[in-house]
Design a protein around this motif. Structure first.
Motif: not given
Length: 576
Positions: A287-305
């Motif tokens: 995707x060309x987005x890989x950089x020095x800072x990575x963000x860790x997230x948790x999928x919320x119970x309201x997420x559309x994914x």
């Protein structure tokens, strides 16, 4: 004895006791010492601040900051995967050779930190049979040159502070080379004493990481074992997806083909080690987005994914982010990363684009947990520039009158201009704790000397020591420092022992250089305790070693190393 002298002696004893018996970091102890020296007017602020400009200290700081860029290169990481083989003897000497030679020029603690992972992941020998040799090899290698270990540079800074010209780059080499190789033979002979232990339980959660074998990959046509894919630090090759077919478990004899998707599980913090395998790309790299800072997230119970795959939801376009890895507590994840149906509570590590933070849908779909620093792979040109520049800077300093600090400043500017490191990385590499320790130790030495305590002590021991030859006085200084380094740390031991060594040299009119070398070598010779040297502490924490394991193997190594060093110093400086 005056009140001022009693006060300084009390400060010295309290500092030593705190280093031995407390759990406080040396930097915290020396910070407290500096405050007491200043508020009691034992030293002026000018005395303390003067030590910040010490040439040895500045060189050490610059060296550690440049090392942050050198650590990005793949040479040692690539060699590390190939070190351990079926034969223990071959594995031992290959590991020793790489660690020993690399530690002569690079920070030996960083070298050990890089190699611990591959040693722990090897499929042939218990890590506990190799980790203590790894640490000792780094200690031996660090004593080969002026810049191999911070201990040498600390003693150098003391010499300069006392008006001496300091060490030359190669002053350590003869002694370190002979003593290191002799001790390595002893270490191998006694290697049967090394225990066969299970490694400590992992303290990280397994992430699911997808990579793809590109057409130009070095992996193609070789088996999993030949590619050393089982020796990656804290990463395990769990599955291979080939032309839509899932292969699990993965056999060591399986030959890698172009287009294979290699699925790893393990520590997300170690994912950059995959970047050093030519032709192996992470899912997010496309995707060309890989950089020095990575963000860790948790999928919320309201997420559309929820209930959808990354492809179905159009993740990249929707969030300006690409998924690097996924983790699901309580259940193993399997298959292609883009085809996994996401659930509430899944942990994702995201490579984010410039619009990620401004997207209004982020908070509706995710809880942001933390950020990871991701070390991007250097291009081939950047690798050559970093390693070549570092070797050139060291060579110029070693064989010319150009100061090493000047060479390192020029190199740091060049690396920054080339985009190999940036201001934030350099700030993170600034060794604040070590600076505090050195400035505190230099200040304590100044207080001991200005108050007359050093003269007082040397006058007290003069009648006894005057009966001895210079060589046996040297032996006493060495053993005193060796005892300190096993009780405190190598840097603190060098800092505390040097003022007394200097005072003895002045009182007995002895040459300073052999005593300074004795302090430096003894301070690094921490083989009996796991707590005296950082590399020992690293391997001690990496498996279930006990104190007795260091005693069993460390005592013969320490005796051999010390005897060789002392005899070489006697021979080189004609000490009777």
């Amino acid at each position: 004895m005056t009140l001022s002298q009693l006060w300084v002696i009390g400060l010295f004893l309290v500092t030593l006791s705190a280093l031995i018996f407390s759990n406080k970091r040396p930097s915290a102890i020396f910070s407290g010492l500096l405050i007491l020296l200043l508020v009691t007017n034992t030293l002026s602020f000018a005395d303390v601040s003067h030590h910040l400009t010490n040439n040895g200290l500045i060189t050490l700081v610059l060296l550690l900051m440049v090392s942050a860029a050198v650590d990005k290169t793949s040479v040692i990481k690539r060699l590390a995967r190939r070190l351990v083989v079926k034969g223990y003897k071959t594995s031992f000497w290959r590991l020793f050779s790489l660690t020993y030679s690399a530690s002569a020029l690079l920070n030996n603690t960083a070298v050990v930190a890089t190699l611990i992972g591959p040693v722990k992941q090897n499929q042939h020998h218990a890590p506990s049979r190799l980790l203590i040799p790894l640490s000792y090899a780094a200690i031996f290698g660090g004593t080969l040159t002026l810049i191999g270990t911070s201990t040498n540079l600390i003693v150098d800074s003391f010499l300069i502070e006392h008006g001496h010209t300091g060490f030359n780059f190669w002053d350590f080499t003869l002694f370190g080379l002979i003593a290191g190789l002799a001790s390595a033979v002893i270490l191998f002979i006694f290697s049967s004493r090394l225990p066969d232990l299970q490694t400590t339980e992992k303290t990280y959660k397994d992430y699911f990481i997808e990579t793809k074998v590109e057409a130009d990959s070095e992996l193609i046509g070789k088996s999993v074992e030949q590619n050393h894919l089982r020796n990656l630090p804290e990463l395990f090759l769990a599955e291979i997806i080939r032309k839509g077919r899932l292969i699990t478990p993965v056999s060591p004899d399986l030959v890698i083909e172009q287009g294979d998707c290699l699925i790893f599980t393990g520590n997300m913090q170690k994912v950059d080690s995959l970047q050093h395998i030519d032709g192996l790309k992470l899912f997010a790299e496309h995707s060309g987005l890989l950089n020095q800072n990575l963000t860790e997230v948790v999928i919320s119970n309201r997420s559309r994914v929820i209930g959808k795959t990354l492809k179905e939801v159009g993740f990249r376009a929707l969030f300006d982010a690409a998924v690097v890895a996924v983790r699901r507590d309580g259940e193993a994840v399997s298959g292609k990363l883009g085809e996994i149906k996401l659930r509430a509570g899944d942990f994702l590590v995201l490579a984010t684009g410039p619009d990620f933070e401004s997207r209004h849908n982020i908070s509706k779909n995710f809880f942001i947990v933390s950020e990871h620093n991701y070390q991007q792979k250097l291009s081939l040109t950047q690798e050559y520039l970093t390693l070549g520049g570092f070797m050139l800077a060291v060579t110029i300093a070693a064989f010319s009158s150009v100061n090493l600090a000047v060479s390192l400043v020029v190199l740091m500017g060049l690396l920054t201009f080339a985009g190999i490191c940036n201001g934030n990385e350099l700030k993170r590499a600034l060794p604040i704790n070590l600076i505090v320790v050195i400035v505190g130790a230099l200040s304590l030495a100044t207080a001991l000397e200005q108050s007359g305590v050093i003269n007082l002590i040397t006058d007290a021991v003069y009648p006894s020591l005057s009966q001895l030859s210079p060589f046996w006085v040297l032996v006493i200084v060495y053993l005193f420092t060796l005892l300190l380094t096993e009780m405190v740390t190598n840097n603190a031991a060098a800092a505390l022992a040097f003022p007394f060594a200097w005072g003895i040299c002045q009182s007995f009119n002895l040459p300073v250089l052999p005593f300074a070398l004795a302090v430096a070598f003894a301070a690094s010779a921490s083989f009996i305790s796991p707590f005296g040297y950082q590399t020992n502490l690293l391997v001690f924490s990496a498996t279930n070693y006990k104190f007795k394991h260091f005693l069993q193997i460390g005592i013969p190594v320490s005796i051999c190393y010390s005897v060789v060093i002392l005899l070489l110093l006697k021979w080189q400086f004609n000490l009777a």
